[in-house]
Design a protein around this motif. Structure first.
Motif, mmCIF file in Angstrom:
data_model
loop_
_atom_site.group_PDB
_atom_site.id
_atom_site.type_symbol
_atom_site.label_atom_id
_atom_site.label_comp_id
_atom_site.label_asym_id
_atom_site.label_seq_id
_atom_site.Cartn_x
_atom_site.Cartn_y
_atom_site.Cartn_z
ATOM 1 N N ASN A 82 6.152 4.601 8.028
ATOM 2 C CA ASN A 82 4.812 3.311 8.843
ATOM 3 C C ASN A 82 3.255 4.356 8.802
ATOM 4 O O ASN A 82 2.848 3.607 8.483
ATOM 5 N N GLN A 83 3.405 5.748 9.542
ATOM 6 C CA GLN A 83 2.285 6.228 9.070
ATOM 7 C C GLN A 83 1.952 6.374 8.204
ATOM 8 O O GLN A 83 0.815 6.030 7.165
ATOM 9 N N LEU A 84 2.536 7.024 6.664
ATOM 10 C CA LEU A 84 2.748 6.339 5.370
ATOM 11 C C LEU A 84 2.081 4.960 4.502
ATOM 12 O O LEU A 84 1.392 4.978 4.151
ATOM 13 N N LEU A 85 2.469 3.605 5.331
ATOM 14 C CA LEU A 85 2.510 2.351 5.174
ATOM 15 C C LEU A 85 0.568 2.361 5.507
ATOM 16 O O LEU A 85 0.309 1.683 4.750
ATOM 17 N N TYR A 86 0.265 2.644 6.477
ATOM 18 C CA TYR A 86 -0.660 2.047 6.979
ATOM 19 C C TYR A 86 -2.054 2.819 6.565
ATOM 20 O O TYR A 86 -2.860 2.132 6.300
ATOM 21 N N LYS A 87 -2.424 4.190 5.758
ATOM 22 C CA LYS A 87 -2.231 4.228 5.106
ATOM 23 C C LYS A 87 -2.900 3.874 3.221
ATOM 24 O O LYS A 87 -3.584 4.000 2.733
ATOM 25 N N LEU A 88 -1.382 2.881 3.080
ATOM 26 C CA LEU A 88 -2.056 2.224 1.765
ATOM 27 C C LEU A 88 -2.515 0.636 1.966
ATOM 28 O O LEU A 88 -2.153 0.191 2.867
ATOM 29 N N PRO A 89 -3.691 0.733 1.302
ATOM 30 C CA PRO A 89 -4.271 -0.868 1.268
ATOM 31 C C PRO A 89 -3.384 -1.949 0.435
ATOM 32 O O PRO A 89 -2.636 -1.432 0.033
ATOM 33 N N ASN A 90 -3.902 -3.372 0.577
ATOM 34 C CA ASN A 90 -3.656 -4.472 0.015
ATOM 35 C C ASN A 90 -3.825 -3.917 -1.671
ATOM 36 O O ASN A 90 -4.485 -3.623 -1.829
ATOM 37 N N VAL A 91 -2.833 -4.966 -2.656
ATOM 38 C CA VAL A 91 -3.154 -5.047 -3.708
ATOM 39 C C VAL A 91 -3.410 -5.724 -4.595
ATOM 40 O O VAL A 91 -3.188 -6.823 -3.835
ATOM 41 N N PRO A 92 -5.073 -5.667 -4.802
ATOM 42 C CA PRO A 92 -6.085 -6.585 -5.264
ATOM 43 C C PRO A 92 -5.115 -7.653 -6.027
ATOM 44 O O PRO A 92 -4.298 -7.157 -6.625
ATOM 45 N N HIS A 93 -5.589 -8.870 -5.792
ATOM 46 C CA HIS A 93 -5.727 -10.496 -6.833
ATOM 47 C C HIS A 93 -6.000 -10.007 -8.035
ATOM 48 O O HIS A 93 -6.399 -9.395 -8.216
ATOM 49 N N ASP A 94 -4.903 -10.281 -8.898
ATOM 50 C CA ASP A 94 -5.046 -10.245 -10.147
ATOM 51 C C ASP A 94 -6.137 -10.888 -11.231
ATOM 52 O O ASP A 94 -6.546 -10.606 -11.966
ATOM 53 N N SER A 95 -7.047 -11.398 -10.325
ATOM 54 C CA SER A 95 -8.286 -12.093 -11.239
ATOM 55 C C SER A 95 -9.847 -10.958 -9.832
ATOM 56 O O SER A 95 -10.991 -11.342 -10.823
ATOM 57 N N VAL A 96 -8.482 -10.058 -9.143
ATOM 58 C CA VAL A 96 -10.251 -9.040 -8.865
ATOM 59 C C VAL A 96 -10.962 -7.874 -9.976
ATOM 60 O O VAL A 96 -9.683 -7.259 -10.437
ATOM 61 N N PRO A 97 -11.804 -7.943 -10.386
ATOM 62 C CA PRO A 97 -12.174 -7.055 -11.554
ATOM 63 C C PRO A 97 -12.415 -5.766 -10.892
ATOM 64 O O PRO A 97 -12.714 -4.820 -9.484
#
Length: 422
Positions: A101-116
């Motif tokens: 969980n501590q490792l997962l808390y450090k991972l941000p969300n994966v950007p949508h395909d349209s994000v430049p």
């Protein structure tokens, strides 16, 4: 936070997505997968050990009933070993889950395909612009000087009472502020959002639920004695209404709106661009939040963007919309559109709204689920947007509506203010 099965099944997609955030996450993802494999192994061993212990306990009971005391006592020694093994496995399992969980808390969300892709705000993509930038008279002033000239906002008094970044609104300035809040709420309610009055303090679980903790802990005001946090946005208490909830598909979509003061430490913010209302420690904001079926969330995001556009069209402020790049998008967001109003007196764009889709990122932390058409539990999608943040909207109105003999009030606000000029 990201779901482990998604990471495991789409590892390369996650790696490529997080590269847009300029994050090389391959090693972290490998650690997540390894910890999850260890978690599953320990869980299986623990389940098997507990099952064997339960089976032996039943057998021992039957042996005592039938008078076979020696056999029963011999097996009791084995159950003691199994209980000790269960405790050891349980401790290892809990430690592994905590590390995961501590490792997962450090991972941000994966950007949508349209994000430049991009590294800074300069790499954001402008997708829409509307409104003519007014030509001001020769003696035009920035809003902090207008506030002093017309005695409607007192920054020095706020500094005396509390400190920098806590302005005092006075007279017509206070009424204009209240008019904006009422106007924004009415627009949101008329668009189908239900109004809520929300707490201004939240517990740590709420901060973790929406992703402010641990990512933005240093930017939040912390009441240490009670372990509570002053809210940085109504998104936090509003979204946590649905923490640990299992909704029905028929409950969706859910839309709520609320006005709250917001509190942000804004550590490290200095310079000319933070003068006046540009960056505050306490400010007012009206928020819109949505809980959506995953199939509908991006259509809902488009609808939220159109809703904010309508408000700015009625205020007749020049504005633009930016699709944020990977280097500028928030930790929890999959896709964010920023609205900026043009400050003519400052000759710069001021951010006044962010509208975001978090997909399942917040819902996974919140355990916010719904029962789908097959009757199975599924994570919902959460979205939120500023509708609107008041300080820079007010700055835009004061600067863009100024004339040589006063400041005009946008026509749509006059029913709320009761006056048409400051």
């Amino acid at each position: 936070m990201l779901q482990v099965p998604f990471i495991r099944d789409h590892k390369q997609k996650v790696i490529e997505g997080l590269k847009k955030r300029n994050l090389d996450a391959e090693q972290m993802l490998d650690e997540v997968i390894a910890l999850d494999e260890n978690r599953r192994r320990l869980q299986t061993e623990l389940d098997n050990t507990l099952a064997e212990s339960n089976s032996l306990s039943k057998e021992i009971g039957n042996l005592f009933k039938s008078g076979e005391t020696d056999k029963a006592n011999a097996l009791k020694n084995k159950t003691g070993d199994l209980k000790e093994a269960s405790k050891t496995l349980g401790d290892e399992l809990n430690a592994t889950i905590e590390a995961l969980n501590q490792l997962l808390y450090k991972l941000p969300n994966v950007p949508h395909d349209s994000v430049p892709a991009g590294t800074t705000a300069d790499d954001n993509e402008e997708v829409f612009r509307k409104g003519d930038i007014p030509t001001l008279h020769a003696n035009a002033l920035p809003h902090w000087e207008l506030a002093k000239k017309y005695d409607i906002i007192d920054f020095e008094l706020g500094n005396k009472i509390t400190g920098a970044g806590f302005p005092v609104y006075k007279g017509k300035g206070a009424k204009l502020q209240r008019a904006l809040i009422s106007y924004f709420l009415d627009k949101n309610i008329n668009a189908g959002y239900t109004e809520y009055q929300l707490p201004l303090l939240v517990n740590a679980a709420s901060g973790f639920g929406t992703g402010q903790l641990p990512d933005k802990e240093g930017q939040m005001y912390h009441v240490t004695e009670d372990d509570l946090y002053l809210i940085p946005t109504a998104e936090v208490p509003g979204t946590n209404i649905f923490r640990d909830e299992l909704l029905n598909a028929s409950d969706l979509p859910i839309g709520i709106t609320g006005y709250t003061p917001c509190f942000r430490r804004e550590a490290g913010s200095y310079g000319a661009h933070v003068r006046g209302l540009n960056r505050l420690h306490q400010f007012d904001k009206v928020e819109i939040l949505r809980v959506e079926h995953p199939d509908n969330s991006y259509k809902a995001l488009d609808g939220m963007v159109e809703h904010v556009k309508e408000i700015l069209d009625e205020l007749k402020l020049p504005y633009r919309i930016l699709r944020l790049c990977g280097g500028d998008i928030g930790f929890t967001s999959a896709l964010t559109y920023d609205f900026e109003v043009f400050s003519t007196a400052q000759d710069r764009w001021l951010e006044i709204s962010s509208v975001s889709n978090f997909e399942t990122f917040q819902a996974n932390r919140l355990k916010l689920r719904f029962r789908n058409a097959e009757g199975k539990s599924e994570l919902a999608h959460t979205l939120n947007g500023s509708s609107l943040a008041l300080p820079r909207v007010l700055a835009g109105i004061l600067e863009n509506y100024q004339t040589e003999d006063g400041i005009k009030i946008p026509e749509v606000l006059i029913p709320y203010t009761g006056f048409d000029k400051i």
